[in-house]
Design a protein around this motif. Structure first.
Motif, PDB file in Angstrom:
ATOM      1  N   GLY A  28     -48.538  45.754 -53.759  1.00 38.85           N
ATOM      2  CA  GLY A  28     -47.670  46.222 -54.775  1.00 38.85           C
ATOM      3  C   GLY A  28     -47.023  45.014 -55.392  1.00 38.85           C
ATOM      4  N   THR A  29     -45.936  45.550 -56.036  1.00 36.26           N
ATOM      5  CA  THR A  29     -45.350  44.275 -56.601  1.00 36.26           C
ATOM      6  C   THR A  29     -43.988  44.084 -56.174  1.00 36.26           C
ATOM      7  OG1 THR A  29     -44.761  45.684 -58.553  1.00 36.26           O
ATOM      8  CG2 THR A  29     -46.707  44.472 -58.689  1.00 36.26           C
ATOM      9  N   ILE A  30     -43.246  42.987 -56.180  1.00 34.08           N
ATOM     10  CA  ILE A  30     -41.868  42.760 -55.923  1.00 34.08           C
ATOM     11  C   ILE A  30     -40.966  43.394 -56.913  1.00 34.08           C
ATOM     12  CG2 ILE A  30     -39.973  41.183 -55.486  1.00 34.08           C
ATOM     13  CD1 ILE A  30     -42.212  41.080 -53.120  1.00 34.08           C
ATOM     14  N   ALA A  31     -40.160  44.452 -56.446  1.00 31.30           N
ATOM     15  CA  ALA A  31     -39.516  45.006 -57.467  1.00 31.30           C
ATOM     16  C   ALA A  31     -37.983  44.409 -57.722  1.00 31.30           C
ATOM     17  CB  ALA A  31     -39.166  46.350 -56.992  1.00 31.30           C
ATOM     18  N   SER A  32     -37.553  43.888 -56.459  1.00 36.25           N
ATOM     19  CA  SER A  32     -36.235  43.193 -56.780  1.00 36.25           C
ATOM     20  C   SER A  32     -36.111  42.309 -55.344  1.00 36.25           C
ATOM     21  CB  SER A  32     -35.074  44.221 -56.482  1.00 36.25           C
ATOM     22  OG  SER A  32     -35.061  45.031 -55.374  1.00 36.25           O
ATOM     23  N   VAL A  33     -35.397  41.198 -55.648  1.00 32.85           N
ATOM     24  CA  VAL A  33     -34.933  40.346 -54.870  1.00 32.85           C
ATOM     25  C   VAL A  33     -33.389  40.103 -54.720  1.00 32.85           C
ATOM     26  CG1 VAL A  33     -35.016  37.935 -53.814  1.00 32.85           C
ATOM     27  CG2 VAL A  33     -37.035  39.039 -55.006  1.00 32.85           C
ATOM     28  N   THR A  34     -32.716  40.394 -53.571  1.00 36.74           N
ATOM     29  CA  THR A  34     -31.321  40.078 -53.356  1.00 36.74           C
ATOM     30  C   THR A  34     -31.129  39.248 -52.291  1.00 36.74           C
ATOM     31  OG1 THR A  34     -30.874  42.091 -51.814  1.00 36.74           O
ATOM     32  CG2 THR A  34     -30.908  42.609 -54.285  1.00 36.74           C
TER      33      THR A  34
END
Length: 291
Positions: free
Chosen positions: A110-116
């Protein structure tokens, strides 16, 4: 369901799968499976356009499905594999969960949706299981506190690196397909299934699920990365290079991957040492060599 490279690889191998158990969301069984892992194999693409094959580590639960379309990974686990590019939303990524104790494995792409600061969330576009062929059953040590292992850049494969390769029964290969994204898959066999020929790594590619995901990717984009494991010592080699596929010329031959190393990194202590090998299903290997 399959891109052009996968269809070409299937044709060359003499396969014609009419359907595949590849889903656009994670089945509940897979969601529960990921939550029990203390290791998660992960791939993405670096700034130079090469795939990266990584293993992330944490307490069970550091990988969690928040729903059927999102897999959340503890950001702290990224430090357990130096060399990962900085992750950002929109990057493609692949993941592989593998429980060596029961030889179960499942994959997501898939794809990276968010990074926190706390979590990296992967938006799942493909989810599927793989059969247990060629997985060495072993008991891995208890998870240890997170640490950042040292990495050593090698100009060439030295004697220690060649010994690790010759003794390995497990590796992971990261690949990519144009417009499709990153992927990581398991390769295994008896010690010696990874050889050396004219400076290239030669990996016997035993018959698997016939989807031909990795080989199909490599036909379109031959850059790849290998993560070759030494579970006994906890060491590993990460090798980026270019792959060439060698197809059987006569009955009884196995297809083979030839990979020319271009960047080699050694980890002396990537994993806890002394992962005890319990069983290798040699009889399964003998049967499944027939495809």
């Amino acid at each position: 369901m399959f891109h052009s490279g996968e269809r070409l690889a299937q044709q060359k191998a003499g396969f014609s799968p009419e359907s595949a158990a590849i889903y656009t969301a994670m089945p509940q069984q897979h969601q529960l499976f990921y939550a029990g892992l203390s290791q998660f194999y992960f791939s993405t693409i670096d700034a130079a356009g090469y795939p990266v094959a990584a293993v992330l580590q944490g307490e069970p639960g550091f990988v969690q499905a928040t729903d059927e379309n999102h897999l959340r990974i503890a950001t702290a686990s990224l430090t357990t594999f130096p060399g990962l590019p900085a992750l950002r939303p929109g990057m493609t990524a692949g993941g592989l969960g593998l429980d060596f104790s029961n030889r179960q494995r499942n994959r997501v792409n898939g794809t990276i949706a968010s990074v926190t600061p706390d979590f990296v969330t992967l938006a799942v576009q493909e989810s599927f299981g793989n059969c247990p062929k060629y997985i060495q059953r072993r008991i891995l040590p208890e998870h240890q506190p997170l640490r950042q292992p040292e990495r050593e850049l090698l100009a060439a494969l030295d004697a220690d690196a060649r010994y690790l390769i010759a003794a390995a029964d497990t590796c992971f290969i990261a690949s990519r397909a144009p417009q499709q994204g990153a992927d990581i898959s398991h390769r295994g066999g008896p010690p010696g299934f990874i050889g050396m020929t004219q400076g290239k790594l030669a990996i016997v590619d035993y018959a698997g699920n016939r989807y031909m995901n990795t080989l199909g990717n490599l036909l379109l984009a031959p850059r790849c990365a290998l993560l070759i494991m030494d579970f006994h010592q906890g060491a590993a080699l990460h090798i980026q290079g270019t792959a060439e596929l060698v197809w059987p010329q006569k009955e009884g031959e196995e297809r083979c991957l030839l990979i020319a190393p271009e960047k080699i990194v050694r980890f002396r202590q990537l994993l806890p040492a002394a992962g005890l090998a319990v069983e290798f299903a040699a009889s399964t290997l003998a049967v499944n060599k027939k495809g």
